[in-house]
Design a protein around this motif. Structure first.
Motif, PDB file in Angstrom:
ATOM      1  N   MET A  75       0.477  -0.972   0.071  1.00  0.00           N
ATOM      2  CA  MET A  75      -0.117  -0.011   0.601  1.00  0.00           C
ATOM      3  C   MET A  75       1.079   1.249  -0.598  1.00  0.00           C
ATOM      4  SD  MET A  75      -2.490   1.022   2.268  1.00  0.00           S
ATOM      5  CE  MET A  75      -1.614   1.809   4.442  1.00  0.00           C
ATOM      6  N   ARG A  76       0.167   2.232  -1.428  1.00  0.00           N
ATOM      7  CA  ARG A  76       1.500   3.533  -0.934  1.00  0.00           C
ATOM      8  C   ARG A  76       0.852   4.514   0.280  1.00  0.00           C
ATOM      9  NH1 ARG A  76       4.351   6.157  -4.433  1.00  0.00           N
ATOM     10  NH2 ARG A  76       3.736   8.922  -4.965  1.00  0.00           N
ATOM     11  N   SER A  77       1.717   5.303   1.112  1.00  0.00           N
ATOM     12  CA  SER A  77       1.306   6.177   1.850  1.00  0.00           C
ATOM     13  C   SER A  77       0.732   7.494   1.095  1.00  0.00           C
ATOM     14  CB  SER A  77       2.366   5.914   2.985  1.00  0.00           C
ATOM     15  OG  SER A  77       2.432   7.368   3.342  1.00  0.00           O
ATOM     16  N   PRO A  78      -0.747   7.427   1.825  1.00  0.00           N
ATOM     17  CA  PRO A  78      -1.359   9.104   1.341  1.00  0.00           C
ATOM     18  C   PRO A  78      -0.021  10.317   1.748  1.00  0.00           C
ATOM     19  CG  PRO A  78      -1.659   8.464   3.012  1.00  0.00           C
ATOM     20  CD  PRO A  78      -0.822   7.547   3.112  1.00  0.00           C
ATOM     21  N   PHE A  79       1.348   9.830   2.426  1.00  0.00           N
ATOM     22  CA  PHE A  79       2.069  11.303   2.395  1.00  0.00           C
ATOM     23  C   PHE A  79       3.320  10.886   1.374  1.00  0.00           C
ATOM     24  CE2 PHE A  79       0.495  10.933   6.916  1.00  0.00           C
ATOM     25  CZ  PHE A  79       0.757  12.429   7.279  1.00  0.00           C
ATOM     26  N   ALA A  80       3.087   9.668   0.374  1.00  0.00           N
ATOM     27  CA  ALA A  80       4.351   9.532  -0.368  1.00  0.00           C
ATOM     28  C   ALA A  80       4.246  10.052  -1.874  1.00  0.00           C
ATOM     29  CB  ALA A  80       4.596   8.330  -0.627  1.00  0.00           C
ATOM     30  N   ILE A  81       4.382  11.784  -1.619  1.00  0.00           N
ATOM     31  CA  ILE A  81       4.103  13.018  -2.466  1.00  0.00           C
ATOM     32  C   ILE A  81       6.055  13.747  -2.564  1.00  0.00           C
ATOM     33  CG2 ILE A  81       3.136  14.910  -3.028  1.00  0.00           C
ATOM     34  CD1 ILE A  81       1.048  14.612  -0.477  1.00  0.00           C
ATOM     35  N   ASP A  82       6.072  13.431  -3.576  1.00  0.00           N
ATOM     36  CA  ASP A  82       7.691  13.417  -3.955  1.00  0.00           C
ATOM     37  C   ASP A  82       7.710  15.141  -4.747  1.00  0.00           C
ATOM     38  OD1 ASP A  82       8.693  11.545  -3.993  1.00  0.00           O
ATOM     39  OD2 ASP A  82       8.275  10.747  -6.068  1.00  0.00           O
ATOM     40  N   LEU A  83       8.322  15.711  -4.029  1.00  0.00           N
ATOM     41  CA  LEU A  83       8.550  17.067  -3.989  1.00  0.00           C
ATOM     42  C   LEU A  83       9.811  17.452  -4.908  1.00  0.00           C
ATOM     43  CD1 LEU A  83       7.426  18.741  -0.579  1.00  0.00           C
ATOM     44  CD2 LEU A  83       5.640  18.730  -2.349  1.00  0.00           C
ATOM     45  N   PRO A  84       9.846  18.530  -5.530  1.00  0.00           N
ATOM     46  CA  PRO A  84      11.111  19.006  -6.219  1.00  0.00           C
ATOM     47  C   PRO A  84      11.709  19.844  -4.953  1.00  0.00           C
ATOM     48  CG  PRO A  84       9.120  20.195  -7.249  1.00  0.00           C
ATOM     49  CD  PRO A  84       8.202  19.552  -6.196  1.00  0.00           C
ATOM     50  N   ASP A  85      13.190  19.434  -5.168  1.00  0.00           N
ATOM     51  CA  ASP A  85      14.261  20.292  -4.459  1.00  0.00           C
ATOM     52  C   ASP A  85      14.244  20.838  -4.220  1.00  0.00           C
ATOM     53  OD1 ASP A  85      14.493  17.382  -3.781  1.00  0.00           O
ATOM     54  OD2 ASP A  85      16.978  17.534  -5.078  1.00  0.00           O
ATOM     55  N   THR A  86      14.255  22.176  -5.616  1.00  0.00           N
ATOM     56  CA  THR A  86      13.667  23.341  -6.156  1.00  0.00           C
ATOM     57  C   THR A  86      13.035  24.058  -4.763  1.00  0.00           C
ATOM     58  OG1 THR A  86      12.070  23.562  -7.771  1.00  0.00           O
ATOM     59  CG2 THR A  86      14.495  23.635  -8.102  1.00  0.00           C
TER      60      THR A  86
END
Length: 190
Positions: free
Chosen positions: A1-12
């Protein structure tokens, strides 16, 4: 199951937030507002407390972002802050108990279940059953099944061992089945 927190943010975006860019902070907040609130609500079972956990978590993230090293995903770091913040709130309120005495059930408003479709009614019943569990049991169940924490990780968070988490999950699932009127046979044939 993928966590709802698994949001990739750009380093910028993270770098801009570190520099104090308000637009970056707003974007980070928008990305994580719902997952943090949902996690807090599942752990505390109270909307007002969940809102306070969200607020406290985001303040800690904003204050501590300079210390974020980037060796792990940003979302994992933020999620850990949210979990710790919710646990601290439960501890301060002395709601984390390590006995098996169930809490007094809160009054139930049946009106919402009367007009909902079946799937939503089932979700509402499950939510009410989860909220009827002791805070510690509900928290352990949610961390394990909802957030994917291992028993060892939960044990460390609670200042206990993995066996504590395993027994709470087992007992909690039994209590949920009882609250929902589900037999073990029904669970295995579903």
């Amino acid at each position: 199951m993928r966590s709802p927190f698994a949001i990739d943010l750009p380093d910028t975006l993270i770098a801009a937030a570190r520099r104090g860019d308000e637009a970056a902070w707003s974007e980070i907040y928008r990305h994580f507002e719902r997952p943090v609130y949902t996690l807090a609500l599942r752990m505390t079972a109270h909307p007002d407390e969940a809102s306070e956990v969200l607020h406290d978590t985001m303040l800690k993230v904003f204050e501590g972002i300079a210390g974020f090293r980037g060796s792990a995903p940003f979302w994992g770091w933020l999620r850990q802050i949210a979990v710790n913040t919710a646990l601290m709130r439960l501890r301060r309120a002395e709601r984390l108990q390590f006995s098996d005495d169930p809490p007094e059930p809160e009054p139930d408003d049946q009106r919402d279940a009367d007009w909902l479709p079946a799937a939503a009614t089932d979700a509402a019943l499950l939510r009410r059953a989860l909220h009827a569990l002791p805070d510690t049991t509900r928290t352990v169940l949610w961390l394990h099944h909802g957030e994917g924490y291992t028993h060892e990780e939960i044990g460390r968070l609670m200042g206990k061992g993995a066996s504590f988490s395993k027994s709470r999950v087992s007992r909690g699932l039994s209590q949920l089945r009882e609250l929902l009127g589900v037999t073990r046979t029904e669970v295995h044939h579903a």
